[in-house]
Motif scaffolding. Structure first.
Motif, PDB file in Angstrom:
ATOM      1  N   LEU A 222       0.818  -1.215   0.000  1.00 14.92           N
ATOM      2  CA  LEU A 222       0.000   0.000   0.000  1.00 14.92           C
ATOM      3  C   LEU A 222       0.850   1.263   0.000  1.00 14.92           C
ATOM      4  CD1 LEU A 222      -2.790  -1.122   2.484  1.00 14.92           C
ATOM      5  CD2 LEU A 222      -2.977  -0.917   0.001  1.00 14.92           C
ATOM      6  N   LYS A 223       2.032   1.193   0.588  1.00 13.83           N
ATOM      7  CA  LYS A 223       2.931   2.356   0.593  1.00 13.83           C
ATOM      8  C   LYS A 223       3.425   2.700  -0.803  1.00 13.83           C
ATOM      9  CE  LYS A 223       4.871   1.898   5.260  1.00 13.83           C
ATOM     10  NZ  LYS A 223       6.112   1.580   6.028  1.00 13.83           N
ATOM     11  N   GLN A 224       3.460   1.688  -1.670  1.00 14.93           N
ATOM     12  CA  GLN A 224       4.090   1.856  -2.983  1.00 14.93           C
ATOM     13  C   GLN A 224       3.090   2.148  -4.110  1.00 14.93           C
ATOM     14  OE1 GLN A 224       7.418   1.896  -3.362  1.00 14.93           O
ATOM     15  NE2 GLN A 224       7.578   1.620  -1.148  1.00 14.93           N
ATOM     16  N   ILE A 225       1.787   1.986  -3.872  1.00 14.89           N
ATOM     17  CA  ILE A 225       0.822   2.194  -4.959  1.00 14.89           C
ATOM     18  C   ILE A 225       0.726   3.678  -5.313  1.00 14.89           C
ATOM     19  CG2 ILE A 225      -1.536   1.853  -5.757  1.00 14.89           C
ATOM     20  CD1 ILE A 225      -1.959  -0.191  -3.649  1.00 14.89           C
ATOM     21  N   PRO A 226       0.963   4.057  -6.583  1.00 17.57           N
ATOM     22  CA  PRO A 226       0.773   5.448  -7.003  1.00 17.57           C
ATOM     23  C   PRO A 226      -0.712   5.691  -7.280  1.00 17.57           C
ATOM     24  CG  PRO A 226       1.591   4.140  -8.836  1.00 17.57           C
ATOM     25  CD  PRO A 226       1.489   3.212  -7.661  1.00 17.57           C
ATOM     26  N   LEU A 227      -1.498   5.794  -6.205  1.00 19.08           N
ATOM     27  CA  LEU A 227      -2.953   5.778  -6.318  1.00 19.08           C
ATOM     28  C   LEU A 227      -3.511   6.875  -7.222  1.00 19.08           C
ATOM     29  CD1 LEU A 227      -3.929   4.895  -2.644  1.00 19.08           C
ATOM     30  CD2 LEU A 227      -4.302   3.487  -4.681  1.00 19.08           C
ATOM     31  N   LYS A 228      -2.909   8.026  -7.257  1.00 21.17           N
ATOM     32  CA  LYS A 228      -3.429   9.126  -8.071  1.00 21.17           C
ATOM     33  C   LYS A 228      -3.378   8.819  -9.562  1.00 21.17           C
ATOM     34  CE  LYS A 228      -4.463  11.873  -4.679  1.00 21.17           C
ATOM     35  NZ  LYS A 228      -5.880  12.219  -4.387  1.00 21.17           N
ATOM     36  N   GLN A 229      -2.619   7.775  -9.916  1.00 24.47           N
ATOM     37  CA  GLN A 229      -2.518   7.372 -11.326  1.00 24.47           C
ATOM     38  C   GLN A 229      -3.373   6.141 -11.632  1.00 24.47           C
ATOM     39  OE1 GLN A 229       2.075   8.002 -10.706  1.00 24.47           O
ATOM     40  NE2 GLN A 229       1.720   7.384 -12.811  1.00 24.47           N
ATOM     41  N   VAL A 230      -4.204   5.733 -10.664  1.00 25.54           N
ATOM     42  CA  VAL A 230      -5.000   4.512 -10.809  1.00 25.54           C
ATOM     43  C   VAL A 230      -6.480   4.840 -10.652  1.00 25.54           C
ATOM     44  CG1 VAL A 230      -5.337   2.156  -9.984  1.00 25.54           C
ATOM     45  CG2 VAL A 230      -3.093   3.241  -9.760  1.00 25.54           C
ATOM     46  N   GLU A 231      -7.305   4.294 -11.531  1.00 20.93           N
ATOM     47  CA  GLU A 231      -8.742   4.485 -11.444  1.00 20.93           C
ATOM     48  C   GLU A 231      -9.302   3.707 -10.248  1.00 20.93           C
ATOM     49  OE1 GLU A 231      -9.910   5.297 -16.100  1.00 20.93           O
ATOM     50  OE2 GLU A 231      -9.952   3.234 -15.353  1.00 20.93           O
ATOM     51  N   PRO A 232     -10.493   4.083  -9.750  1.00 21.07           N
ATOM     52  CA  PRO A 232     -11.083   3.431  -8.570  1.00 21.07           C
ATOM     53  C   PRO A 232     -11.201   1.914  -8.719  1.00 21.07           C
ATOM     54  CG  PRO A 232     -12.274   5.438  -9.057  1.00 21.07           C
ATOM     55  CD  PRO A 232     -11.318   5.224 -10.200  1.00 21.07           C
ATOM     56  N   PHE A 233     -11.010   1.224  -7.587  1.00 17.09           N
ATOM     57  CA  PHE A 233     -11.052  -0.242  -7.608  1.00 17.09           C
ATOM     58  C   PHE A 233     -11.366  -0.782  -6.220  1.00 17.09           C
ATOM     59  CE2 PHE A 233      -6.588   0.854  -6.688  1.00 17.09           C
ATOM     60  CZ  PHE A 233      -6.366   0.119  -5.530  1.00 17.09           C
TER      61      PHE A 233
END
Length: 230
Positions: free
Chosen positions: A97-108
């Motif tokens: 979770l620390k490594q996910i670039p969430l702002k570049q990923v669509e909702p899931f």
């Protein structure tokens, strides 16, 4: 990647996923693959190179799309299916979770079922603004639907159907529950009326029994089935 069920068993569990997808987005049959020192098995989305479901000898991961309320730059957007595969690079969910670039990923919604010692179910929800994580009871049946296609009311209805089905079919494979949904998916029939070519393209079942993994995949586009063991 749209309806997922979890059924506990005496020595493990069965996670089953019905993938409702555009018929023009093909997926290759599952194969055994390696990621560093890990053995994985999963079908591959040909367009993105990711997947909606995968298993190692330690955990099973399954992905459902969320509602896309926010546009992401196409040049920097990262496939949700690739995020799922990246999970296997990490020893635990905290590091992942620390490594996910969430702002570049669509909702899931990402489901993670670890079975190294005891079965541990975690649900990761990213709505485009906030990430929430919760652990679920491994001794109860659970069901999820993709919020990009189905409403919360449909999710609740299908969850109740699963519970009723389980009471009447205690020794029956949950694949049959998903096949019944496929043949009676009235919500998807309504979507198709709007000229969107979406159908249940495949059903995948991952059965973990005494830490042994059986991966079953039925492709309704090619009419092929695959069975692999880890």
């Amino acid at each position: 990647m749209c309806t997922v069920s979890y059924i506990p068993m005496q020595n493990g569990f069965i996670l089953t996923s019905s993938r409702d997808e555009n018929i023009n987005r093909p997926t290759s049959s599952p194969k055994k693959r390696r990621m560093k020192e890990k053995k994985l098995v999963y079908p591959k989305d040909i367009q993105s190179g990711g997947t909606s479901i995968a298993s190692s000898q330690e955990r099973v991961l399954c992905l459902l799309n969320g509602k896309n309320n926010k546009k992401i730059n196409a040049l920097t957007k990262i496939s949700r299916g690739k995020i799922l595969l990246d999970n296997f690079k990490f020893l635990n969910a905290k590091d992942f979770l620390k490594q996910i670039p969430l702002k570049q990923v669509e909702p899931f919604t990402l489901l993670q079922v670890d079975f190294t010692k005891k079965t541990h179910i975690q649900e990761f929800n990213w709505n485009g603004e906030k990430l929430t994580v919760q652990s679920l009871d491994n001794g109860k049946s659970h069901l999820w639907t993709s919020s990009s296609l189905y409403s919360e009311l449909v999710n609740e209805k299908r969850h109740n159907l699963l519970l009723d089905w389980g009471k009447e079919n205690q020794n029956n494979n949950p694949i049959n529950f998903h096949l019944e949904l496929k043949d009676n998916n009235h919500e998807l029939f309504e979507i198709k009326k709007n000229k969107i070519d979406i159908l249940t393209s495949s059903i995948t079942s991952v059965e973990v029994n005494n830490k042994k993994v059986l991966f079953l995949y039925s492709d309704f586009i090619s009419n092929k089935s695959t069975m692999l063991k880890l």
